[in-house]
Design an enzyme around this catalytic site. Structure first.
Site: not given
Length: 303
Positions: A151, A164, A168
Protein backbone atom coordinates in the site's frame (compact mmCIF):
# COMPACT_ATOMS: atom_id res chain seq x y z
CA UNK A 1 -1.30 -10.19 -29.74
CA UNK A 2 -3.14 -13.41 -28.88
CA UNK A 3 -5.25 -13.46 -25.73
CA UNK A 4 -3.09 -14.20 -22.72
CA UNK A 5 -4.42 -17.38 -21.11
CA UNK A 6 -3.92 -19.10 -17.76
CA UNK A 7 -5.12 -22.52 -18.87
CA UNK A 8 -3.87 -25.35 -16.69
CA UNK A 9 -2.75 -23.01 -13.93
CA UNK A 10 -3.98 -23.06 -10.36
CA UNK A 11 -4.18 -19.72 -8.61
CA UNK A 12 -4.83 -19.04 -4.92
CA UNK A 13 -6.42 -15.68 -4.12
CA UNK A 14 -6.83 -14.70 -0.47
CA UNK A 15 -9.52 -12.23 0.52
CA UNK A 16 -11.30 -13.13 -2.70
CA UNK A 17 -14.88 -12.88 -1.49
CA UNK A 18 -15.29 -9.20 -2.25
CA UNK A 19 -13.63 -6.20 -3.83
CA UNK A 20 -10.20 -6.54 -5.42
CA UNK A 21 -9.80 -10.22 -4.57
CA UNK A 22 -13.13 -11.14 -6.12
CA UNK A 23 -12.25 -9.35 -9.37
CA UNK A 24 -8.88 -11.13 -9.49
CA UNK A 25 -10.52 -14.52 -8.97
CA UNK A 26 -13.13 -13.86 -11.66
CA UNK A 27 -10.57 -12.69 -14.22
CA UNK A 28 -8.12 -15.53 -13.52
CA UNK A 29 -10.93 -18.06 -13.94
CA UNK A 30 -12.18 -16.37 -17.11
CA UNK A 31 -8.68 -16.74 -18.55
CA UNK A 32 -8.62 -20.46 -17.80
CA UNK A 33 -7.12 -20.80 -14.33
CA UNK A 34 -8.57 -22.98 -11.58
CA UNK A 35 -8.96 -20.72 -8.55
CA UNK A 36 -8.93 -21.29 -4.80
CA UNK A 37 -11.22 -18.54 -3.53
CA UNK A 38 -10.21 -17.84 0.07
CA UNK A 39 -12.16 -15.50 2.30
CA UNK A 40 -12.48 -15.50 6.07
CA UNK A 41 -15.60 -14.14 7.71
CA UNK A 42 -15.02 -14.61 11.38
CA UNK A 43 -15.57 -12.66 14.59
CA UNK A 44 -14.71 -9.00 14.23
CA UNK A 45 -14.36 -8.85 10.47
CA UNK A 46 -17.66 -7.07 9.94
CA UNK A 47 -19.07 -9.68 7.54
CA UNK A 48 -22.52 -11.18 7.85
CA UNK A 49 -21.75 -14.35 5.91
CA UNK A 50 -18.85 -15.74 3.98
CA UNK A 51 -19.00 -14.66 0.33
CA UNK A 52 -16.41 -17.14 -1.00
CA UNK A 53 -18.99 -19.75 -2.07
CA UNK A 54 -20.88 -17.07 -3.98
CA UNK A 55 -17.74 -16.21 -5.97
CA UNK A 56 -17.17 -19.92 -6.66
CA UNK A 57 -20.76 -20.20 -7.88
CA UNK A 58 -20.26 -17.24 -10.22
CA UNK A 59 -17.11 -18.83 -11.63
CA UNK A 60 -18.57 -22.30 -12.13
CA UNK A 61 -21.78 -20.94 -13.68
CA UNK A 62 -19.56 -19.19 -16.24
CA UNK A 63 -17.84 -22.49 -17.02
CA UNK A 64 -14.77 -22.03 -14.83
CA UNK A 65 -13.18 -24.04 -12.05
CA UNK A 66 -13.00 -22.91 -8.43
CA UNK A 67 -13.17 -24.08 -4.84
CA UNK A 68 -13.97 -22.05 -1.73
CA UNK A 69 -11.76 -21.91 1.34
CA UNK A 70 -12.88 -20.04 4.47
CA UNK A 71 -9.75 -20.31 6.63
CA UNK A 72 -7.97 -17.39 8.28
CA UNK A 73 -4.59 -16.71 6.72
CA UNK A 74 -3.32 -15.60 10.15
CA UNK A 75 -3.74 -19.17 11.43
CA UNK A 76 -0.87 -21.51 10.43
CA UNK A 77 -3.19 -24.47 9.88
CA UNK A 78 -5.62 -22.26 8.01
CA UNK A 79 -2.86 -21.05 5.70
CA UNK A 80 -1.78 -24.64 5.06
CA UNK A 81 -5.38 -25.59 4.24
CA UNK A 82 -5.58 -22.95 1.52
CA UNK A 83 -2.65 -24.45 -0.37
CA UNK A 84 -3.87 -27.93 0.53
CA UNK A 85 -7.19 -27.24 -1.17
CA UNK A 86 -5.34 -26.29 -4.35
CA UNK A 87 -3.43 -29.57 -4.34
CA UNK A 88 -6.33 -31.78 -3.27
CA UNK A 89 -8.80 -30.31 -5.72
CA UNK A 90 -6.65 -29.36 -8.70
CA UNK A 91 -3.38 -31.28 -8.24
CA UNK A 92 -0.94 -28.36 -8.25
CA UNK A 93 -0.32 -24.72 -7.33
CA UNK A 94 1.09 -22.10 -9.71
CA UNK A 95 0.42 -18.71 -8.15
CA UNK A 96 -0.37 -17.19 -4.77
CA UNK A 97 -2.08 -13.82 -4.63
CA UNK A 98 -1.86 -12.40 -1.10
CA UNK A 99 -4.69 -9.90 -1.07
CA UNK A 100 -6.56 -10.45 2.22
CA UNK A 101 -6.53 -7.59 4.67
CA UNK A 102 -8.16 -5.66 7.49
CA UNK A 103 -7.97 -2.11 8.80
CA UNK A 104 -7.84 -0.96 12.40
CA UNK A 105 -7.13 2.73 11.84
CA UNK A 106 -6.25 4.87 14.82
CA UNK A 107 -3.99 7.87 15.39
CA UNK A 108 -0.71 6.49 16.72
CA UNK A 109 -0.81 7.72 20.32
CA UNK A 110 -4.31 6.23 20.72
CA UNK A 111 -3.60 2.91 18.97
CA UNK A 112 -4.01 -0.15 21.18
CA UNK A 113 -1.71 -3.14 21.22
CA UNK A 114 -4.62 -5.27 20.00
CA UNK A 115 -5.20 -2.98 17.00
CA UNK A 116 -1.50 -3.24 16.18
CA UNK A 117 -1.40 -7.03 16.50
CA UNK A 118 -4.60 -7.65 14.55
CA UNK A 119 -3.29 -5.86 11.46
CA UNK A 120 0.21 -7.32 11.66
CA UNK A 121 -1.22 -10.82 12.12
CA UNK A 122 -3.32 -10.67 8.97
CA UNK A 123 -1.17 -8.66 6.60
CA UNK A 124 2.38 -9.58 7.49
CA UNK A 125 2.15 -12.87 9.36
CA UNK A 126 -0.70 -14.11 7.17
CA UNK A 127 1.12 -13.34 3.94
CA UNK A 128 4.20 -15.14 5.27
CA UNK A 129 2.19 -18.20 6.31
CA UNK A 130 0.39 -18.62 2.98
CA UNK A 131 3.59 -17.95 1.02
CA UNK A 132 5.55 -20.44 3.13
CA UNK A 133 2.87 -23.10 2.67
CA UNK A 134 3.42 -22.93 -1.11
CA UNK A 135 7.19 -22.46 -1.12
CA UNK A 136 8.37 -26.07 -1.16
CA UNK A 137 5.79 -27.00 -3.80
CA UNK A 138 7.04 -24.15 -5.98
CA UNK A 139 10.63 -25.27 -5.36
CA UNK A 140 9.92 -28.87 -6.32
CA UNK A 141 8.18 -27.98 -9.58
CA UNK A 142 10.72 -25.27 -10.49
CA UNK A 143 8.18 -22.51 -10.97
CA UNK A 144 5.70 -20.30 -9.15
CA UNK A 145 4.50 -16.73 -8.78
CA UNK A 146 3.71 -14.65 -5.73
CA UNK A 147 1.78 -11.39 -5.93
CA UNK A 148 1.53 -9.54 -2.62
CA UNK A 149 -0.58 -6.48 -1.97
CA UNK A 150 1.26 -3.58 -0.35
CA UNK A 151 0.00 0.00 0.00
CA UNK A 152 1.05 3.59 -0.55
CA UNK A 153 0.18 4.00 3.14
CA UNK A 154 3.51 2.29 3.75
CA UNK A 155 5.39 3.30 0.60
CA UNK A 156 4.53 6.99 1.06
CA UNK A 157 2.53 7.50 4.26
CA UNK A 158 -0.92 8.16 5.69
CA UNK A 159 -2.26 9.52 8.96
CA UNK A 160 -3.71 7.08 11.49
CA UNK A 161 -2.35 3.90 9.91
CA UNK A 162 0.86 3.04 11.76
CA UNK A 163 -0.14 -0.63 12.03
CA UNK A 164 -1.22 -0.92 8.40
CA UNK A 165 1.75 1.06 7.04
CA UNK A 166 4.25 -1.01 9.02
CA UNK A 167 2.68 -4.26 7.83
CA UNK A 168 2.58 -3.11 4.22
CA UNK A 169 6.22 -2.04 4.24
CA UNK A 170 7.06 -5.37 5.86
CA UNK A 171 5.35 -7.09 2.94
CA UNK A 172 7.70 -5.28 0.54
CA UNK A 173 10.66 -6.69 2.45
CA UNK A 174 9.06 -10.13 2.53
CA UNK A 175 8.43 -10.09 -1.22
CA UNK A 176 11.97 -8.97 -2.01
CA UNK A 177 13.43 -11.67 0.24
CA UNK A 178 11.26 -14.33 -1.39
CA UNK A 179 12.39 -13.09 -4.82
CA UNK A 180 16.06 -13.34 -3.81
CA UNK A 181 15.80 -16.68 -2.00
CA UNK A 182 13.61 -18.43 -4.57
CA UNK A 183 15.00 -17.11 -7.86
CA UNK A 184 17.24 -20.19 -8.26
CA UNK A 185 14.08 -22.32 -8.38
CA UNK A 186 12.33 -20.25 -11.03
CA UNK A 187 10.02 -18.62 -8.48
CA UNK A 188 9.20 -14.92 -8.66
CA UNK A 189 7.64 -12.47 -6.22
CA UNK A 190 6.20 -8.99 -6.82
CA UNK A 191 4.12 -6.38 -5.00
CA UNK A 192 1.18 -4.24 -6.07
CA UNK A 193 -0.10 -1.15 -4.27
CA UNK A 194 -3.73 -0.75 -5.32
CA UNK A 195 -6.02 2.25 -5.36
CA UNK A 196 -9.60 1.00 -5.33
CA UNK A 197 -12.85 1.49 -3.46
CA UNK A 198 -13.82 -1.57 -1.43
CA UNK A 199 -15.44 -2.61 1.83
CA UNK A 200 -12.08 -2.24 3.54
CA UNK A 201 -11.26 1.24 2.24
CA UNK A 202 -14.81 2.35 3.07
CA UNK A 203 -13.67 2.40 6.72
CA UNK A 204 -11.05 5.10 6.07
CA UNK A 205 -11.83 8.14 8.24
CA UNK A 206 -13.08 11.17 6.29
CA UNK A 207 -13.41 14.11 8.67
CA UNK A 208 -11.43 16.92 7.06
CA UNK A 209 -12.22 18.34 3.65
CA UNK A 210 -8.99 16.88 2.24
CA UNK A 211 -9.87 13.44 3.59
CA UNK A 212 -13.36 13.66 2.09
CA UNK A 213 -11.90 14.57 -1.30
CA UNK A 214 -9.53 11.62 -1.08
CA UNK A 215 -12.43 9.25 -0.38
CA UNK A 216 -14.34 10.63 -3.36
CA UNK A 217 -11.30 9.95 -5.56
CA UNK A 218 -11.14 6.41 -4.22
CA UNK A 219 -14.80 5.84 -5.03
CA UNK A 220 -14.07 6.54 -8.70
CA UNK A 221 -11.52 3.71 -8.83
CA UNK A 222 -13.19 0.33 -9.28
CA UNK A 223 -11.66 -2.92 -8.05
CA UNK A 224 -11.68 -4.54 -11.50
CA UNK A 225 -8.90 -2.16 -12.62
CA UNK A 226 -6.40 -4.04 -10.43
CA UNK A 227 -7.05 -7.55 -11.76
CA UNK A 228 -5.32 -7.41 -15.19
CA UNK A 229 -1.87 -6.67 -13.74
CA UNK A 230 -2.28 -9.49 -11.22
CA UNK A 231 -3.30 -11.96 -13.92
CA UNK A 232 -0.36 -10.88 -16.06
CA UNK A 233 2.12 -11.36 -13.19
CA UNK A 234 0.71 -14.88 -12.67
CA UNK A 235 1.29 -15.79 -16.32
CA UNK A 236 4.32 -17.27 -18.07
CA UNK A 237 4.75 -13.99 -19.93
CA UNK A 238 5.94 -12.44 -16.64
CA UNK A 239 8.40 -15.23 -15.78
CA UNK A 240 11.38 -12.83 -15.79
CA UNK A 241 9.71 -10.11 -13.68
CA UNK A 242 10.50 -10.37 -9.97
CA UNK A 243 11.27 -8.18 -6.98
CA UNK A 244 9.25 -5.25 -8.33
CA UNK A 245 6.73 -2.89 -6.73
CA UNK A 246 3.86 -1.83 -8.95
CA UNK A 247 0.96 0.51 -8.26
CA UNK A 248 -2.42 0.63 -10.01
CA UNK A 249 -4.61 3.74 -9.89
CA UNK A 250 -7.65 3.44 -12.15
CA UNK A 251 -6.12 3.39 -15.68
CA UNK A 252 -2.60 4.26 -14.51
CA UNK A 253 0.12 1.75 -13.66
CA UNK A 254 3.22 2.91 -11.80
CA UNK A 255 6.56 1.27 -11.02
CA UNK A 256 7.92 2.27 -7.61
CA UNK A 257 11.58 2.65 -6.78
CA UNK A 258 13.14 0.74 -3.91
CA UNK A 259 15.27 2.51 -1.26
CA UNK A 260 18.80 3.21 -2.44
CA UNK A 261 21.46 5.69 -1.16
CA UNK A 262 20.87 9.21 -2.46
CA UNK A 263 23.83 11.06 -0.90
CA UNK A 264 27.12 10.17 0.78
CA UNK A 265 29.82 12.12 2.56
CA UNK A 266 33.22 10.93 3.73
CA UNK A 267 35.41 12.34 6.48
CA UNK A 268 38.86 10.83 6.75
CA UNK A 269 39.21 11.17 10.50
CA UNK A 270 35.66 10.03 11.23
CA UNK A 271 32.62 11.88 12.49
CA UNK A 272 31.83 13.63 15.73
CA UNK A 273 28.53 14.98 16.93
CA UNK A 274 29.75 18.46 16.09
CA UNK A 275 30.97 17.73 12.56
CA UNK A 276 27.72 15.91 11.81
CA UNK A 277 25.81 19.05 12.84
CA UNK A 278 28.21 21.46 11.09
CA UNK A 279 29.08 19.60 7.87
CA UNK A 280 26.93 16.55 7.25
CA UNK A 281 23.45 17.95 7.86
CA UNK A 282 23.86 21.07 5.64
CA UNK A 283 25.16 18.83 2.84
CA UNK A 284 22.37 16.28 3.22
CA UNK A 285 19.47 18.63 3.93
CA UNK A 286 18.57 19.32 0.26
CA UNK A 287 18.08 15.56 -0.18
CA UNK A 288 15.98 14.99 2.93
CA UNK A 289 12.57 13.54 2.12
CA UNK A 290 9.60 15.65 3.23
CA UNK A 291 6.81 14.17 5.31
CA UNK A 292 4.03 13.36 2.86
CA UNK A 293 0.83 11.37 2.70
CA UNK A 294 -0.27 9.23 -0.20
CA UNK A 295 -2.75 11.93 -1.22
CA UNK A 296 0.06 14.50 -1.42
CA UNK A 297 2.00 12.42 -3.92
CA UNK A 298 -1.05 11.28 -5.92
CA UNK A 299 -2.71 14.67 -5.85
CA UNK A 300 -4.32 14.62 -9.31
CA UNK A 301 -7.65 13.07 -10.10
CA UNK A 302 -7.60 9.40 -11.21
CA UNK A 303 -7.50 9.03 -14.98
Amino acid sequence: MDELRLDGRVVVVTGAGRGIGREIALLAAARGAAVVVNDYSGPGDGGDSNPAPEVVRDITMAGGKAVANTASIADPQGAESIIGDAINRFGRIDAVVNNAGILRDRIFHKMSAAEWRDVIDVHLNGYFLVSKAAANLFKEQGSGAYVHFTSTSGLVGNVGQANYAAAKMGIVGLSNSIALDMQRFGVRSNCIAPFAWSRMTASIPAETEAEKQRVERLKSMSADKIAPLVAFLCSDTAKDITGQIFCVRKNEIFLFSTPRPVRSMHRGDGWTIETIARELVPAFRPSFQPLQRSADVFAWDPV
